[in-house]
Design a protein around this motif. Structure first.
Motif, PDB file in Angstrom:
ATOM      1  N   VAL A 185      36.597  44.859 110.639  1.00  0.00           N
ATOM      2  CA  VAL A 185      36.320  46.206 111.126  1.00  0.00           C
ATOM      3  C   VAL A 185      36.152  47.180 109.968  1.00  0.00           C
ATOM      4  N   MET A 186      36.971  47.024 108.939  1.00  0.00           N
ATOM      5  CA  MET A 186      37.050  48.050 107.898  1.00  0.00           C
ATOM      6  C   MET A 186      35.954  47.947 106.843  1.00  0.00           C
ATOM      7  N   LEU A 187      35.544  46.721 106.500  1.00  0.00           N
ATOM      8  CA  LEU A 187      34.724  46.553 105.302  1.00  0.00           C
ATOM      9  C   LEU A 187      33.256  46.297 105.619  1.00  0.00           C
ATOM     10  N   ASN A 188      32.384  46.923 104.847  1.00  0.00           N
ATOM     11  CA  ASN A 188      30.957  46.655 104.937  1.00  0.00           C
ATOM     12  C   ASN A 188      30.484  45.843 103.742  1.00  0.00           C
ATOM     13  N   ASP A 189      31.010  46.227 102.594  1.00  0.00           N
ATOM     14  CA  ASP A 189      30.530  45.687 101.343  1.00  0.00           C
ATOM     15  C   ASP A 189      31.103  44.284 101.118  1.00  0.00           C
ATOM     16  N   THR A 190      30.211  43.289 101.032  1.00  0.00           N
ATOM     17  CA  THR A 190      30.697  41.907 100.923  1.00  0.00           C
ATOM     18  C   THR A 190      31.536  41.674  99.682  1.00  0.00           C
ATOM     19  N   SER A 191      31.342  42.498  98.639  1.00  0.00           N
ATOM     20  CA  SER A 191      32.101  42.243  97.418  1.00  0.00           C
ATOM     21  C   SER A 191      33.574  42.587  97.597  1.00  0.00           C
ATOM     22  N   GLU A 197      25.998   9.398  97.928  1.00  0.00           N
ATOM     23  CA  GLU A 197      25.743  10.256  96.769  1.00  0.00           C
ATOM     24  C   GLU A 197      26.707  11.426  96.752  1.00  0.00           C
ATOM     25  N   PRO A 198      27.950  11.190  96.315  1.00  0.00           N
ATOM     26  CA  PRO A 198      28.900  12.297  96.281  1.00  0.00           C
ATOM     27  C   PRO A 198      28.431  13.374  95.309  1.00  0.00           C
ATOM     28  N   GLN A 199      28.599  14.614  95.679  1.00  0.00           N
ATOM     29  CA  GLN A 199      28.128  15.692  94.801  1.00  0.00           C
ATOM     30  C   GLN A 199      29.129  16.830  94.796  1.00  0.00           C
ATOM     31  N   PHE A 200      30.407  16.485  94.643  1.00  0.00           N
ATOM     32  CA  PHE A 200      31.458  17.501  94.708  1.00  0.00           C
ATOM     33  C   PHE A 200      31.277  18.556  93.631  1.00  0.00           C
ATOM     34  N   ILE A 201      31.018  18.086  92.385  1.00  0.00           N
ATOM     35  CA  ILE A 201      30.898  19.033  91.288  1.00  0.00           C
ATOM     36  C   ILE A 201      29.736  19.985  91.532  1.00  0.00           C
ATOM     37  N   TYR A 202      28.621  19.427  91.996  1.00  0.00           N
ATOM     38  CA  TYR A 202      27.455  20.261  92.276  1.00  0.00           C
ATOM     39  C   TYR A 202      27.789  21.292  93.358  1.00  0.00           C
ATOM     40  N   ASN A 203      28.467  20.831  94.419  1.00  0.00           N
ATOM     41  CA  ASN A 203      28.841  21.749  95.491  1.00  0.00           C
ATOM     42  C   ASN A 203      29.746  22.864  94.983  1.00  0.00           C
ATOM     43  N   LEU A 204      30.678  22.462  94.107  1.00  0.00           N
ATOM     44  CA  LEU A 204      31.607  23.447  93.562  1.00  0.00           C
ATOM     45  C   LEU A 204      30.862  24.471  92.723  1.00  0.00           C
ATOM     46  N   GLN A 205      29.888  23.979  91.933  1.00  0.00           N
ATOM     47  CA  GLN A 205      29.095  24.903  91.127  1.00  0.00           C
ATOM     48  C   GLN A 205      28.322  25.864  92.017  1.00  0.00           C
ATOM     49  N   ARG A 206      27.721  25.306  93.065  1.00  0.00           N
ATOM     50  CA  ARG A 206      26.977  26.186  93.989  1.00  0.00           C
ATOM     51  C   ARG A 206      27.909  27.200  94.626  1.00  0.00           C
ATOM     52  N   LEU A 207      29.109  26.723  95.003  1.00  0.00           N
ATOM     53  CA  LEU A 207      30.072  27.608  95.662  1.00  0.00           C
ATOM     54  C   LEU A 207      30.362  28.826  94.805  1.00  0.00           C
ATOM     55  N   PHE A 208      30.608  28.579  93.504  1.00  0.00           N
ATOM     56  CA  PHE A 208      31.006  29.699  92.656  1.00  0.00           C
ATOM     57  C   PHE A 208      29.820  30.452  92.067  1.00  0.00           C
ATOM     58  N   SER A 209      28.589  29.928  92.246  1.00  0.00           N
ATOM     59  CA  SER A 209      27.458  30.667  91.702  1.00  0.00           C
ATOM     60  C   SER A 209      26.638  31.353  92.788  1.00  0.00           C
ATOM     61  N   GLU A 210      26.854  30.985  94.044  1.00  0.00           N
ATOM     62  CA  GLU A 210      26.107  31.595  95.150  1.00  0.00           C
ATOM     63  C   GLU A 210      26.308  33.116  95.146  1.00  0.00           C
ATOM     64  N   SER A 211      25.222  33.850  95.358  1.00  0.00           N
ATOM     65  CA  SER A 211      25.255  35.319  95.358  1.00  0.00           C
ATOM     66  C   SER A 211      26.042  35.877  94.173  1.00  0.00           C
ATOM     67  N   ASN A 212      25.697  35.462  92.982  1.00  0.00           N
ATOM     68  CA  ASN A 212      26.327  35.944  91.763  1.00  0.00           C
ATOM     69  C   ASN A 212      27.828  35.742  91.731  1.00  0.00           C
ATOM     70  N   ILE A 256      30.072  35.399  94.205  1.00  0.00           N
ATOM     71  CA  ILE A 256      30.849  36.252  95.102  1.00  0.00           C
ATOM     72  C   ILE A 256      32.091  35.546  95.634  1.00  0.00           C
ATOM     73  N   PHE A 257      32.051  34.210  95.674  1.00  0.00           N
ATOM     74  CA  PHE A 257      33.216  33.502  96.205  1.00  0.00           C
ATOM     75  C   PHE A 257      34.459  33.760  95.347  1.00  0.00           C
ATOM     76  N   GLY A 258      34.246  33.786  94.030  1.00  0.00           N
ATOM     77  CA  GLY A 258      35.356  34.093  93.137  1.00  0.00           C
ATOM     78  C   GLY A 258      35.950  35.458  93.453  1.00  0.00           C
ATOM     79  N   ALA A 259      35.057  36.424  93.730  1.00  0.00           N
ATOM     80  CA  ALA A 259      35.534  37.761  94.086  1.00  0.00           C
ATOM     81  C   ALA A 259      36.356  37.718  95.372  1.00  0.00           C
ATOM     82  N   TRP A 260      35.905  36.889  96.344  1.00  0.00           N
ATOM     83  CA  TRP A 260      36.651  36.805  97.606  1.00  0.00           C
ATOM     84  C   TRP A 260      38.055  36.254  97.385  1.00  0.00           C
TER      85      TRP A 260
END
Lengths: 315, 443, 287
Positions: free
Chosen positions: C223-229, C58-73, C75-79
């Protein structure tokens, strides 16, 4: 051949061109001061800070639940680091790793460059891109990926080998250094190969013609013309690899939960990291890091000394 | 060559545009100074518990005068604590932070947490005794317990049945006998993994056997990492390793996940949060799992241990709003709605005494159906109630952890025996404490 | 059989041998990348249960990709953007500074020049672990920790860049510079118009080298950053990796995130490859 050996400037001033004129002060300042200021702020200052830090220690008293005091301890941290058997062992391990990794890297990169440059390959561009790609994968991620490939139950490669009767367990104590060396090789071999192919490409084609007329075969051309002529680039690649291996850190850190063979102070940099970030002893960590830096200086300059002495007539 | 300039220029423009947007939004990093616009106190809370923002939102919705901003940070032992220490030293720490019970002594030692006794003493009785003791140093309270990790035994009832075992092992002797039976199922079948990478697991097992590694005297620590109880545990597991009855394997590693899925590793001693891991990784094994109380050294007893104690919320030193910060920590971990949320996101076993209002603990069909309709929380409730409150975490706990792991790893590689690993850790830990100026004695 | 024929046959054997060797090497270099591609189509359960070099049922690449970019609002895109920001701006400024400095050292004589250069070379050898923590305390005295600047500013220094720039500046023929001087061009003008143009390959090399160095940096942002965004990708993925112990889905997110981040950078490297390679030619051999 228009090659002056770049590395030479590290150790000798023999060939500094004296005819350069003493330039206008304004231009000199404009060119060098911005970098110098940044370098002071972000390299020199922290190093001095680290050196100062390495001569202090945080002491508590009694149950250790009262506030800490900072005490000046001279070289105690250095003595402590150098009298810790596991730290000495990590230095030895690093040395061993260097012996494995440096020849492996240099030879692989050279062979790949020679193969690609031989003009016999189909799709040389595609191969070059494929070899170079891993350089774009951050060390943390590369190690996570290889971590999967190193464990028999998740690795298709090891399963395939096991099916034909070869059982390999890369993360055993006696093979773990090779497992780590393989990751660095995977990431950097393509990068080093590019440096060497570039050097090979710049060899004038008349030299090959001349060799052909003299009746030199493929192998002879490689050993008598190509390798000697790209020697400066090989030296450069070797130096990069030595500097890189001395800072060995991310790969064993990420692999360490997967194996009994990697302790928290497996390499000197890991020991320093462990002291600073897990154990909160930034003073001892600073001392360890300074020791690594000093060793890096000694080994890099030592290497350059040796190649310069041995090879001076070849240049 | 001419194409380089467009390429670099494009990158530069993109980058500059980005920096333009961001520098406006993200000028100052930490808001511990807090602004008091319109009487609203601004707090920052650092945690790495996934989805804890849901509980924080509940707090913000019900407290118009305090606004808490969550900063998701790297897990404490992976660098989060180091960042907190640096920030406290530098005077720009967050107001409230996540800290494990095991690390709290180091926070006290580094003077990185506020004494919050005056703000919370009235309500601290809501929390389970042993957890309150873990927060208390020199009669002062330094944190609010959030969740604990009482241990239980997760096991594959189908594999056990196949091996001819009809009930969960109640004693370690039975566990040993069952290990032999399961080992006979096939060349890859083991009753459990020996997790050389998990100090909390090793410590939990020792704690259950009655070990007391650290005892605080009036002015010095008594250190006994190689006490009789621990040696009993070490010899027991060494026997299992020697007879090839357990698989020497890191838990929560790639290999282990696979073994949990296919039943090659048939049990796991872990905290209540282990449920999320098993269900998430091995969804296809639904209905094959059960949870029982830990096997006992003496039949009929109910001794237990914890996985690293638990996790607390502390008020970091240097905050200007210690009272509000304490209020937040207290509310987050004692309000029924908030605690329910924490339980559902897998934060751990609730630290409050009275869990009757937490409905998800009595009725959780998603979870229970996975365990063949067993209410697995009953096991952990009983386990939590039986945790002894005299286990003490020492200063330099990370030294303890890394020394113990290094020694256990090397004892396996060199076949020198687990008991030797604990002996070496005893020496190493005393050395480290002495070096740091902490007074120690031994028995 | 004639000699000519024999030689041709040898050439063919050589060609086949070389191609086979290259194919073998290509398999080696592609292996982990193939693995991560297949792994990124799987659910956490299938990740460990199914063969590594093929799809699961059951490949679910698209679903995984959607989760990747929607996780924590998202945040992956911001990274990804943060990584591009740190690497792009950091490498750009680092290149300008080090090329100017290397040029200044190569073309002029001044007091303490060699000592200055020696100190810079020493900087190449200093391990990151030495610098990161002290830098935190130093930057904190000016209230910069936790900001974008705390990662950007230290990334703007590239001692290795100065080294390369010096070598390349030295290779510019003196006559070209003299001719420009006779035409009345000022020193800055000579540098910015003539010298830099002749040094383009070196400049690209320095830029890309620094870009990759910053992209791969882990310790400094840790060391420098606290804020995940404000995290770059490496740090963000490590953060998720540490959360796999609470929610196994993070395992899949880490794998998919690794695949995406590797391909972003590989894309950048490969598209700039011709310049990269040109830079190397000059970089290693011209003195």
């Amino acid at each position: 051949m228009s090659t002056t050996i770049p590395i030479e400037r590290l150790t000798s001033r023999r060939k500094t061109r004296q005819r350069r004129r003493s330039g206008p002060i304004g231009a000199i300042l404009l060119f060098t001061v911005p970098f110098a200021l940044m370098f002071l702020a972000f390299y020199v200052a922290p190093i001095i800070y680290a050196m100062v830090q390495s001569t202090f220690a945080q002491k508590s008293s009694g149950l250790g639940l009262g506030a800490l005091q900072e005490v000046f301890v001279f070289f105690d941290n250095y003595v402590r680091a150098l009298s810790t058997p596991s730290f000495i062992a990590s230095l030895g391990r690093l040395f061993l790793f260097c012996i494995i990794e440096v020849p492996l890297m240099v030879i692989t990169a050279t062979i790949l460059a020679l193969l690609l440059e031989a003009g016999k390959a189909v799709w040389p561009r595609a191969f070059r891109v494929i070899f170079f790609m891993p350089y774009g994968v951050p060390g943390v991620i590369a190690t996570l990926l290889w971590g999967f490939l190193y464990v028999p139950s998740t690795s298709p490669v090891l399963q395939g080998l096991a099916a034909i009767g070869i059982d390999i367990t890369p993360l055993q104590p006696n093979s773990v250094l090779f497992a780590i060396a393989n990751i660095s090789l995977w990431v950097y071999a393509g990068y080093n190969m590019i440096i060497l192919t570039a050097a090979l490409n710049s060899i004038p084609s008349e030299l090959y013609e001349a060799a052909k007329i003299d009746g030199a075969g493929e192998w002879k051309t490689i050993f008598l013309i190509k390798l000697p002529l790209i020697r400066p680039s090989i030296v450069l690649v070797t130096l990069f690899t030595i500097i890189g291996t001395l800072q060995l850190f991310v790969e064993p850190l990420v692999l360490s939960p997967l194996t009994t063979a990697i302790s928290s102070d497996f390499t000197p940099n890991m020991a320093a990291y462990n002291q600073a970030f897990a154990q909160g002893n930034s003073n001892l960590a600073a001392a360890m890091a300074v020791i690594v830096a000093i060793l890096a200086f000694i080994m890099s300059f030592g290497f350059l000394r040796i190649v310069n002495k041995k090879g001076s007539e070849a240049w | 060559m001419k194409r380089i300039f467009p390429a670099i220029t494009t990158m530069a423009i993109v980058a500059l545009a980005l920096s333009g947007c961001s520098s406006g939004a993200g000028g100052s990093a930490s808001a511990s100074a807090g602004s008091d616009d319109g009487g609203v106190t601004e707090l920052t809370f650092q945690s790495w518990v996934p989805n804890v923002d849901k509980a924080v939102d509940l707090f913000n919705a019900s407290h118009p005068n305090i606004h808490v901003t969550l900063e998701t940070i790297t897990a404490g032992p992976d660098g989060g604590y180091a960042t907190m220490f640096s920030a406290v030293k530098a005077g720009n720490a967050a107001d409230v932070a996540q800290v494990g019970y095991d690390w709290l002594p180091d926070f006290v030692r580094n003077d990185a947490v506020e004494d919050i006794t005056q703000y919370v003493s009235g309500e601290i009785d809501k929390f389970v005794d042993w957890q309150v003791s873990a927060m208390t140093f020199n009669d002062a309270i330094y944190g609010i317990p959030q969740a604990s990790s009482p241990l239980g035994l997760y096991y594959r009832s189908d594999v056990f049945k196949k091996a001819g075992i009809t009930k969960a092992p109640e004693t370690w002797d039975e566990f040993y006998a069952d290990a032999k039976l399961i080992r006979k199922l096939g060349k890859d079948n083991y009753i459990a993994a020996f997790a050389y990478n998990q100090t909390p697991w090793l410590i939990g097992l020792s704690e259950q056997a009655g070990a007391k590694w650290f005892t605080a005297g009036s002015d010095s620590w008594t250190v006994s990492i190689n006490d009789d109880a621990t040696m009993k545990v070490a010899d027991y597991w060494q026997k299992l390793i020697d007879e090839d009855l357990v698989k020497v394997e890191a838990d929560m590693s790639n290999e282990w996940y696979k073994d949990i899925q296919n039943g090659n590793v048939a049990s796991w001693i872990s905290g209540s949060w282990g449920d999320a891991i098993i269900r998430g990784n091995a969804p296809k094994t639904s209905g094959n799992w059960s949870v029982s109380y830990m096997p006992q050294w003496t039949a009929g007893e109910s001794a237990t241990g914890t996985w690293g104690g638990g996790s607390a919320n502390v008020v970091l030193k240097g905050t200007k709003h210690a009272a509000e910060a304490s209020e937040f920590a207290l509310w987050l971990n004692s309000n029924a709605e908030s605690v329910s949320t924490l339980v559902s996101i897998g934060a751990g076993w609730p630290a409050i005494e009275d869990t009757s209002a937490i409905t998800s603990l009595t009725n959780d069909p998603d979870v229970f159906s996975f365990y063949n309709d067993q209410n697995i929380w009953k096991v952990f409730a009983e386990s939590d109630a039986n945790v002894q409150n005299d286990w003490r975490w020492p200063p330099l706990v990370s030294t303890l952890y890394s020394t113990l792991i290094d020694n256990v790893k090397s004892s396996i590689d060199n076949s020198t025996g687990l008991s030797n690993a604990f002996d070496e850790t005893q020496t190493g830990m005393i050395d480290a404490l002495t070096q740091a100026g902490v007074a120690t004695t031994t028995n | 059989m004639s000699r000519e024929h024999e030689r041709e046959r040898n050439v063919d054997i050589g060609r086949i041998g070389v191609t086979l060797a290259l194919l073998f090497a290509a398999f080696y270099f592609l292996l982990p990348i193939l693995w991560v591609l297949f792994a990124s189509t799987k659910s956490p359960g299938d990740l460990f249960a199914t063969g590594g070099l093929w799809f699961s049922d059951e490949p679910q690449f698209i679903y995984n990709l959607q989760r990747l970019f929607s996780e924590s609002n998202g945040i992956f895109g911001a990274w990804v953007l943060n990584s591009l920001l740190y690497s792009g701006v950091g490498a750009l400024v680092a290149t300008v500074l080090s090329v100017a400095c290397g040029y200044g050292i190569a073309r002029y004589r001044f007091f303490g020049k060699e000592a200055f250069f020696g100190a810079i070379l020493g900087g190449v050898l200093v391990p990151a672990t030495v610098i990161a923590l002290p830098l935190y305390f130093l930057l904190n005295t000016v209230n910069l920790t936790g900001t974008y600047w705390s990662v950007l500013l230290p990334s703007m220094v590239s001692p290795f860049g100065v080294y390369l720039a010096r070598i390349h500046s030295g290779a510019i023929p003196e006559e070209v510079i003299e001719a420009a001087r006779l035409d009345g061009a000022g020193e800055v003008r000579i540098f910015s118009t003539i010298a830099t143009r002749m040094m383009v390959p070196a400049i690209v090399t320095i830029f890309l080298f620094q870009f990759v160095t910053i992209w791969n940096n882990y310790l400094l942002p840790l060391v420098m950053l606290n804020d995940t965004s404000k995290f770059p990708i490496t740090l963000g993925l490590t953060l998720w990796n540490s959360q796999t112990q609470r929610d196994p889905y993070f395992y899949t997110l880490v794998v998919v995130g690794s695949a995406v981040s590797a391909f972003v950078l590989i894309g950048i490297m490969v598209s700039l490859q011709r310049f990269w390679k040109a830079g190397m030619t000059a970089g290693a051999t011209k003195g």
